[in-house]
Enzyme design. Structure first.
Site, PDB file in Angstrom:
ATOM      1  N   ASP A   1      -0.032  -6.139  -4.498  1.00 42.60           N
ATOM      2  CA  ASP A   1       0.378  -4.954  -5.244  1.00 42.60           C
ATOM      3  C   ASP A   1      -0.449  -4.762  -6.530  1.00 42.60           C
ATOM      4  O   ASP A   1      -0.984  -5.726  -7.078  1.00 42.60           O
ATOM      5  CB  ASP A   1       1.866  -5.073  -5.594  1.00 42.60           C
ATOM      6  CG  ASP A   1       2.481  -3.717  -5.926  1.00 42.60           C
ATOM      7  OD1 ASP A   1       1.875  -2.684  -5.569  1.00 42.60           O
ATOM      8  OD2 ASP A   1       3.551  -3.692  -6.551  1.00 42.60           O
TER       9      ASP A   1
ATOM     10  N   ASN B   1       4.840   3.427   3.157  1.00 45.25           N
ATOM     11  CA  ASN B   1       3.630   3.939   2.495  1.00 45.25           C
ATOM     12  C   ASN B   1       3.170   5.305   3.022  1.00 45.25           C
ATOM     13  O   ASN B   1       2.330   5.964   2.401  1.00 45.25           O
ATOM     14  CB  ASN B   1       2.471   2.938   2.597  1.00 45.25           C
ATOM     15  CG  ASN B   1       2.617   1.741   1.677  1.00 45.25           C
ATOM     16  OD1 ASN B   1       2.102   0.662   1.963  1.00 45.25           O
ATOM     17  ND2 ASN B   1       3.322   1.908   0.564  1.00 45.25           N
TER      18      ASN B   1
HETATM   19  C1  FPP Z   1      -0.469  -1.858  -3.190  1.00 40.27           C
HETATM   20  O1  FPP Z   1      -0.998  -1.351  -4.377  1.00 40.27           O
HETATM   21  C2  FPP Z   1      -1.456  -1.836  -2.169  1.00 40.27           C
HETATM   22  C3  FPP Z   1      -1.424  -1.094  -1.027  1.00 40.27           C
HETATM   23  C4  FPP Z   1      -0.341  -0.174  -0.630  1.00 40.27           C
HETATM   24  C5  FPP Z   1      -2.536  -1.146  -0.113  1.00 40.27           C
HETATM   25  C6  FPP Z   1      -3.055  -2.526   0.101  1.00 40.27           C
HETATM   26  C7  FPP Z   1      -4.432  -2.414   0.514  1.00 40.27           C
HETATM   27  C8  FPP Z   1      -5.391  -3.266   0.136  1.00 40.27           C
HETATM   28  C9  FPP Z   1      -5.234  -4.483  -0.666  1.00 40.27           C
HETATM   29  C10 FPP Z   1      -6.757  -3.033   0.479  1.00 40.27           C
HETATM   30  C11 FPP Z   1      -6.965  -2.797   1.877  1.00 40.27           C
HETATM   31  C12 FPP Z   1      -6.754  -3.959   2.697  1.00 40.27           C
HETATM   32  C13 FPP Z   1      -7.406  -4.108   3.791  1.00 40.27           C
HETATM   33  C14 FPP Z   1      -7.073  -5.206   4.702  1.00 40.27           C
HETATM   34  C15 FPP Z   1      -8.510  -3.216   4.119  1.00 40.27           C
HETATM   35  P1  FPP Z   1      -0.393  -0.014  -4.954  1.00 40.27           P
HETATM   36  O2  FPP Z   1      -1.242   1.104  -4.510  1.00 40.27           O
HETATM   37  O3  FPP Z   1       1.033   0.090  -4.550  1.00 40.27           O
HETATM   38  O4  FPP Z   1      -0.573  -0.256  -6.473  1.00 40.27           O
HETATM   39  P2  FPP Z   1       0.383   0.266  -7.629  1.00 40.27           P
HETATM   40  O5  FPP Z   1       1.632  -0.569  -7.535  1.00 40.27           O
HETATM   41  O6  FPP Z   1      -0.413  -0.030  -8.835  1.00 40.27           O
HETATM   42  O7  FPP Z   1       0.619   1.719  -7.394  1.00 40.27           O
END
Ligand code: FPP
Length: 262
Positions: free
Chosen positions: A38, A86
């Site tokens: 996250d 998501n």
């Molecule tokens: C959470 O951060 C992350 C995600 C919903 C996506 C996770 C994806 C990756 C780590 C990269 C892609 C992975 C692969 C395997 C290609 P957030 O967007 O919820 O962050 P925030 O809490 O700051 O909004």
């Protein structure tokens, strides 16, 4: 406050460097580590960049963690890349993550083969774009005989949906008469989860500062040790990962029982 028990130390320079300079006990390496990656969006916003920039750097961070985890003998890593919830994000961000996944699987495949990484995906495949599905199937197929770490990526995954899916499958078998209600044991139930055959996570890591499990591996984390950090996922380096492992190695895992000395 109980929360500090499973949070990393405050981020003063000495607190950051000290724990990771300790040595890991290679006899107490967790078999399976699960990760809620996250904080990508916030990390990017802080630099005045779009949220998607954070996801790109998040994918790079994952690559380093996989290599490190494999090098110290962790058998399985499970990473939460996209939850069933998501889809509520703007369509541009959802498309970007799907595109990133395709790129990641395309670019990493040779590396996975070289390092003997075995890939697996958990979650519902129904709503995923065809190209993502194709890359997932290709990665699973081409790495299935590898002998190194098992990297499971949770995509379109939700713990509640997984449990419902298992319950429905079992109910169908009972209705068809191929299974009796008394046959429904913990082991049988686990055989109907997406994680079939993978041991439960010993350690669950969450980056980005929030203290919740967000519908991740709800059944499987019943006795996992929890570790969280305020560090956002793109900044989560192998050194940070090692801090989580050092904390894990100091835990007394009782699984509801008592310690030897109690
Ligand atoms: C959470 O951060 C992350 C995600 C919903 C996506 C996770 C994806 C990756 C780590 C990269 C892609 C992975 C692969 C395997 C290609 P957030 O967007 O919820 O962050 P925030 O809490 O700051 O909004």
């Amino acid at each position: 406050m109980l929360t500090h028990l499973f949070r990393s130390e405050p981020s003063t320079p000495s607190a950051q460097t000290h724990p990771a300079s300790e040595e890991l006990d290679l006899k107490k390496i967790p078999r399976h580590v699960a990760m809620i990656m996250d904080g990508n969006g916030r990390w990017a916003k802080r630099q005045g960049k779009p949220r998607t920039f954070g996801h790109t750097y998040g994918a790079k961070a994952l690559r380093e963690i996989v290599r490190y985890a494999d090098s110290i003998g962790i058998e399985a890593l499970t990473a939460y890349a996209f939850s069933t919830e998501n889809w509520k994000r703007p369509v541009t961000e959802v498309s970007f993550i799907m595109k990133l996944l395709v790129e990641y699987l395309t670019n990493e495949l040779e590396e996975f083969k070289k390092y003997q990484v075995r890939m697996r995906f958990i979650g519902s495949r129904k709503e995923l774009p065809d190209l993502v599905l194709k890359k997932m199937e290709e990665a699973e197929q081409e790495t299935k005989d590898n002998q190194g770490i098992l990297l499971t990526i949770a995509i379109n995954y939700g713990g509640q949906a997984e449990i419902l899916h298992a319950a429905t499958e079992i109910a169908r078998q009972v209705k068809a008469g191929t299974l009796q209600p008394d046959d429904i044991t913990k082991a049988l139930f686990e055989d109907h989860l997406y994680t079939r055959g993978i041991p439960a996570p010993d350690l669950l890591i969450r980056t980005g500062g929030d203290l919740r499990v967000s519908n991740f591996l709800l059944w499987q984390i019943a006795y996992s040790e929890l570790w969280t950090t305020d560090v956002c996922w793109p900044d989560f380096t192998p050194e940070r990962f090692k801090e989580a492992l050092l904390s894990y190695q100091k835990r007394d895992r009782r699984f509801g029982g008592l310690t030897k000395k109690a």
